[in-house]
Write a protein that holds these residues in place. Structure first.
Motif, mmCIF file in Angstrom:
data_model
loop_
_atom_site.group_PDB
_atom_site.id
_atom_site.type_symbol
_atom_site.label_atom_id
_atom_site.label_comp_id
_atom_site.label_asym_id
_atom_site.label_seq_id
_atom_site.Cartn_x
_atom_site.Cartn_y
_atom_site.Cartn_z
ATOM 1 N N LEU A 26 9.313 -7.869 7.813
ATOM 2 C CA LEU A 26 9.465 -8.249 9.216
ATOM 3 C C LEU A 26 8.780 -7.236 10.130
ATOM 4 N N PHE A 27 8.257 -7.717 11.232
ATOM 5 C CA PHE A 27 7.764 -6.842 12.285
ATOM 6 C C PHE A 27 7.674 -7.667 13.562
ATOM 7 N N ALA A 28 7.492 -6.991 14.684
ATOM 8 C CA ALA A 28 7.474 -7.676 15.973
ATOM 9 C C ALA A 28 6.077 -8.100 16.353
ATOM 10 N N SER A 29 5.969 -9.314 16.878
ATOM 11 C CA SER A 29 4.703 -9.773 17.443
ATOM 12 C C SER A 29 4.540 -9.141 18.826
ATOM 13 N N PRO A 30 3.352 -9.205 19.417
ATOM 14 C CA PRO A 30 3.191 -8.683 20.779
ATOM 15 C C PRO A 30 4.128 -9.342 21.784
ATOM 16 N N GLU A 31 4.574 -10.559 21.475
ATOM 17 C CA GLU A 31 5.520 -11.252 22.369
ATOM 18 C C GLU A 31 6.966 -10.855 22.083
ATOM 19 N N ARG A 32 7.163 -9.875 21.174
ATOM 20 C CA ARG A 32 8.472 -9.325 20.803
ATOM 21 C C ARG A 32 9.315 -10.314 20.008
ATOM 22 N N ASP A 35 5.745 -11.488 7.424
ATOM 23 C CA ASP A 35 4.330 -11.567 7.081
ATOM 24 C C ASP A 35 3.983 -10.469 6.088
ATOM 25 N N LEU A 36 2.760 -10.496 5.593
ATOM 26 C CA LEU A 36 2.215 -9.378 4.825
ATOM 27 C C LEU A 36 2.136 -8.164 5.739
ATOM 28 N N ASN A 37 2.334 -6.969 5.179
ATOM 29 C CA ASN A 37 2.333 -5.797 6.052
ATOM 30 C C ASN A 37 1.603 -4.583 5.480
ATOM 31 N N ASP A 38 0.787 -4.768 4.436
ATOM 32 C CA ASP A 38 0.018 -3.661 3.882
ATOM 33 C C ASP A 38 -1.358 -4.184 3.484
ATOM 34 N N PHE A 39 -2.397 -3.534 4.016
ATOM 35 C CA PHE A 39 -3.749 -4.049 3.814
ATOM 36 C C PHE A 39 -4.719 -2.956 3.364
ATOM 37 N N ASP A 40 -4.194 -1.916 2.748
ATOM 38 C CA ASP A 40 -5.052 -0.815 2.313
ATOM 39 C C ASP A 40 -6.152 -1.276 1.363
ATOM 40 N N GLU A 41 -5.883 -2.325 0.579
ATOM 41 C CA GLU A 41 -6.849 -2.786 -0.429
ATOM 42 C C GLU A 41 -7.545 -4.079 -0.031
ATOM 43 N N THR A 42 -7.401 -4.519 1.206
ATOM 44 C CA THR A 42 -7.940 -5.820 1.617
ATOM 45 C C THR A 42 -9.455 -5.912 1.418
ATOM 46 N N GLU A 102 -12.095 0.429 9.400
ATOM 47 C CA GLU A 102 -12.396 -0.855 10.033
ATOM 48 C C GLU A 102 -12.167 -1.997 9.047
ATOM 49 N N ARG A 103 -12.491 -1.766 7.766
ATOM 50 C CA ARG A 103 -12.220 -2.780 6.743
ATOM 51 C C ARG A 103 -10.753 -3.176 6.742
ATOM 52 N N VAL A 104 -9.869 -2.178 6.769
ATOM 53 C CA VAL A 104 -8.428 -2.441 6.758
ATOM 54 C C VAL A 104 -8.001 -3.196 8.018
ATOM 55 N N VAL A 105 -8.454 -2.728 9.164
ATOM 56 C CA VAL A 105 -8.043 -3.330 10.436
ATOM 57 C C VAL A 105 -8.529 -4.774 10.546
ATOM 58 N N GLN A 106 -9.789 -5.000 10.222
ATOM 59 C CA GLN A 106 -10.327 -6.358 10.353
ATOM 60 C C GLN A 106 -9.700 -7.302 9.328
ATOM 61 N N GLY A 107 -9.417 -6.799 8.127
ATOM 62 C CA GLY A 107 -8.735 -7.620 7.136
ATOM 63 C C GLY A 107 -7.332 -7.980 7.570
ATOM 64 N N GLN A 108 -6.635 -7.014 8.162
ATOM 65 C CA GLN A 108 -5.277 -7.267 8.644
ATOM 66 C C GLN A 108 -5.286 -8.307 9.756
ATOM 67 N N ARG A 109 -6.218 -8.173 10.680
ATOM 68 C CA ARG A 109 -6.290 -9.135 11.780
ATOM 69 C C ARG A 109 -6.599 -10.539 11.273
ATOM 70 N N MET A 110 -7.388 -10.632 10.215
ATOM 71 C CA MET A 110 -7.725 -11.929 9.657
ATOM 72 C C MET A 110 -6.524 -12.584 8.992
ATOM 73 N N MET A 111 -5.692 -11.797 8.309
ATOM 74 C CA MET A 111 -4.627 -12.364 7.485
ATOM 75 C C MET A 111 -3.292 -12.517 8.198
ATOM 76 N N GLN A 112 -2.976 -11.631 9.138
ATOM 77 C CA GLN A 112 -1.662 -11.684 9.779
ATOM 78 C C GLN A 112 -1.620 -12.713 10.899
ATOM 79 N N ALA A 113 -0.458 -13.304 11.079
ATOM 80 C CA ALA A 113 -0.268 -14.243 12.187
ATOM 81 C C ALA A 113 -0.366 -13.531 13.528
ATOM 82 N N ALA A 114 0.064 -12.285 13.585
ATOM 83 C CA ALA A 114 -0.042 -11.454 14.788
ATOM 84 C C ALA A 114 -0.075 -10.005 14.323
ATOM 85 N N SER A 115 -0.942 -9.216 14.931
ATOM 86 C CA SER A 115 -1.098 -7.826 14.495
ATOM 87 C C SER A 115 -0.673 -6.851 15.579
#
Length: 478
Positions: free
Chosen positions: A107-113, A118-125, A356-369
């Motif tokens: 679990l984590f909070a979306s920008p809308e709180r 969702d998935l929450n670890d993308f070190d290997e994305t 950047e690989r991690v960040v862009q992969g996370q943004r692609m896969m998560q419903a909200a980052s």
């Protein structure tokens, strides 16, 4: 970077593509897995990873992996990546999590709180075959269920549920509009409704009562997640000294940089200067509105903080910042990003900067980052970093405390979530057509999971023997 030319196919063409891959690589081909004859020594692969890690933390990593075959599996993504390279692939690519075991959902909070699951670890994305994530996830359920001493039947049912949820969810996404897939998410309310439905399906009165108790405990954990923010972290990780907050020293888990400067060859003032430089560099990777928000905070203190299992030994620090006053804290986590373990066997990332690989992969896969997700390069050595909030209503399942009811429900949630993440970057229509409507794929992947769980236990024993004989050093209980 040149824009790629996108070919738009009809739904029927996409279905035909998936069915064609099904003929080329039947879903039954995922059964009967055996380790390759030239399979590398699993302990040697871990030793290779250790070379670039902070050496004083390597024994801590080993100690955490030594707890059980399940915790070993959590730290053994590099080993499984080497095994997956020889497994059948349909040829359908998605953005992979790369380490989609069940403890990397939460679990984590979306920008809308709003609380999201969702998935929450993308070190290997990394982009790659969708089967890699499905197999990593499914095997983690088999291994976790065995660790919790479920029966063979219960273990198999949990694993089947995870894969079936993935397949059925993908079939649903294949019928959805592109924007509807992009906006799909599993919210706290949806999760709560699903838990109530799971209780209602229990036929035996005693089992229904027990299930209701487990659901109520789950809801309490969700409520607890709501309290886990920077203000809560301040009460746990910091102390007031001479009227100013500073991070509390709790070695070896948390060590403030005021105590670590010498080990990095820097004075306290130099450390402060480097961190300020890093913050400016990281801030430049954020959108203008987030950059403006972050500029309202100033750095108060910095510390090294050990996290997870597989990540232990890579650089990981926390930064305490302050806004309008001491009641307006912000904790950021800065983690080292290295090459994905999948890059040993798949095409290299198109991003030369691993952060950047991690960040862009996370943004692609998560419903909200996370609104503060960004990246930078370390200023003094060839290391790369990504930044995010340390705590933003984050909640994780306690896997070791799950019973068959809990884990079966959780397996469904994880399977659905992984399918949604893959549908955002991959061709959901083609993948659904490949998976088919029967349970053949589910049973095939479950067979793989059972066989891989056996291999994981052998690897764990080899690892434990390496610790016992002194080949590896381990510090337990940390």
């Amino acid at each position: 970077m040149a824009e790629k030319k996108v070919k738009h196919r009809s739904v029927e063409e996409r279905k035909s593509k998936g069915k064609g891959y099904r003929k080329k690589t039947p879903v039954s081909s995922h059964t009967g897995w055996k380790p390759a004859n030239d399979r590398p020594d699993p302990v040697a692969l871990l030793e290779e990873q250790n070379l670039t890690r902070e050496q004083d933390l390597v024994p801590v990593r080993h100690g955490r992996m030594l707890v059980s075959p399940f915790t070993f599996y959590r730290g053994a993504a590099k080993i499984m990546a080497a095994d997956l390279k020889d497994t059948p692939r349909a040829g359908l690519r998605v953005q992979l999590c790369g380490d989609a075991h069940l403890s990397n959902f939460g679990l984590f909070a979306s920008p809308e709180r709003t609380l999201l699951f969702d998935l929450n670890d993308f070190d290997e994305t990394l982009p790659g075959p969708f089967e890699y994530d499905v197999k990593r996830m499914a095997a983690s359920f088999t291994i976790a269920a065995r660790n919790n001493e479920f029966s063979k039947h219960e273990t198999r049912e949990v694993t089947l549920r995870a894969v079936r949820a993935y397949r059925e969810a993908m079939a649903g996404f294949a019928k959805m509009r592109a924007l509807d897939i992009w906006y799909a998410r599993l919210s706290e309310e949806q999760l709560s409704a699903a838990m109530d439905l799971a209780v209602a399906t229990q036929k035996v009165k005693a089992l229904k009562k027990e299930a209701r108790g487990r659901v109520n405990a789950g809801r309490r954990n969700v409520e607890k997640a709501r309290t886990r923010d920077s203000l809560h972290a301040l009460s746990k990780l910091a102390e007031l000294v001479d009227g100013k907050y500073r991070i509390v020293s709790q070695p070896p888990i948390v060590i403030p940089f005021r105590e670590l400067g010498d080990s990095y060859g820097m004075s306290a003032d130099e450390v402060q200067h480097v961190i300020a430089e890093q913050l400016r560099s990281y801030r430049a990777t954020l959108p203008d509105d987030r950059r403006h928000l972050l500029e309202q905070f100033e750095i108060i203190d910095v510390a090294r903080k050990v996290v997870g299992v597989g990540s232990v030994g890579t650089r990981a620090i926390i930064v305490l910042l302050q806004g309008r006053d001491q009641k307006d804290p912000l904790f950021l986590q800065v983690k080292e990003a290295t090459a994905s373990v999948l890059e040993d066997h798949l095409p290299k990332s198109r991003f030369s900067q691993p952060g950047e690989r991690v960040v862009q992969g996370q943004r692609m896969m998560q419903a909200a980052s996370d609104i503060f997700l960004g990246w930078t390069k370390a200023s003094r050595d060839d290391r790369y970093l990504y930044w995010r909030q340390l705590r933003d209503m984050k909640g994780s399942a306690i896997v070791e405390g799950m019973n068959p009811f809990d884990m079966t429900f959780y397996a469904h949630a994880c399977g659905w979530t992984l399918a949604r993440a893959h549908a955002r970057s991959g061709d959901s229509v083609a993948i659904a057509a490949y998976l088919g409507k029967s349970d053949k794929f589910d049973r095939s992947i479950t067979d793989f999971s059972e066989r891989y769980a056996e291999q994981n236990e052998k690897d764990y024993q080899a690892f434990a023997d390496a610790v016992r004989t002194g080949r590896l050093e381990a510090i337990e209980g940390v």
